[in-house]
Design a protein around this motif. Sequence first.
Motif: not given
Lengths: 112, 115
Positions: A28-34, A44-48, A97-98
């Motif tokens: 149930n997390h709002d933020a996701m990352y690749w 290295r961050l691709i998208y979030y 996000h943080t």
Amino acid sequence: DGGITQSPKYLFRKEGQNVTLSCEQNLNHDAMYWYRQDPGQGLRLIYYSQIVNDFQKGDIAEGYSVSREKKESFPLTVTSAQKNPTAFYLCASSIAHTDTQYFGPGTRLTVL
Amino acid sequence: KQEVTQIPAALSVPEGENLVLNCSFTDSAIYNLQWFRQDPGKGLTSLLLIQSSQREQTSGRLNASLDKSSGRSTLYIAASQPGDSATYLCAGGANSGAGSYQLTFGKGTKLSVIP
């Protein structure tokens, strides 16, 4: 069991093909990352994405695309425009996000 | 833009020894700092998160400190065990050039604990 799943674990792509990597979370997390990880390199961050139907480019977004149509899912497409796609791809999520990021097991993509 | 450095790249210690892993960062306006563990071929496991207002965090045999003024964080592992062998990554959270929060990762320290 709560967590983040990624599929497939291994993926092979021919040059010129697009491939899609799956990332699903039931936290149930709002933020996701690749992220992308190369040998001897930091992640290295691709998208979030901070919320459904919204996403932002990271440092190395060229040649990649994402969608966030559902809170639980954040698929990554590696397009033929990505010139060096062979890498280990990691998906993560966080409450906001943080906050602490929780990672999936990763997908290893190899271009043949 | 934030840069994160971890030295040494690899460390080998005998079982039972206490050890310290080092992390340095360039942006003192750091929002928080996270420590992770990664086993070979696996994803990352979160160990500790320190907010910029905190000096340290503890979890079991692990203690992480944060000194914003010197741009340094340390991860202290007490009474090391062979199961602690892994790569340890630190990541600094700060505003990116685009004005949004972003984690910047170091390259990691590969720890080997020898039985």
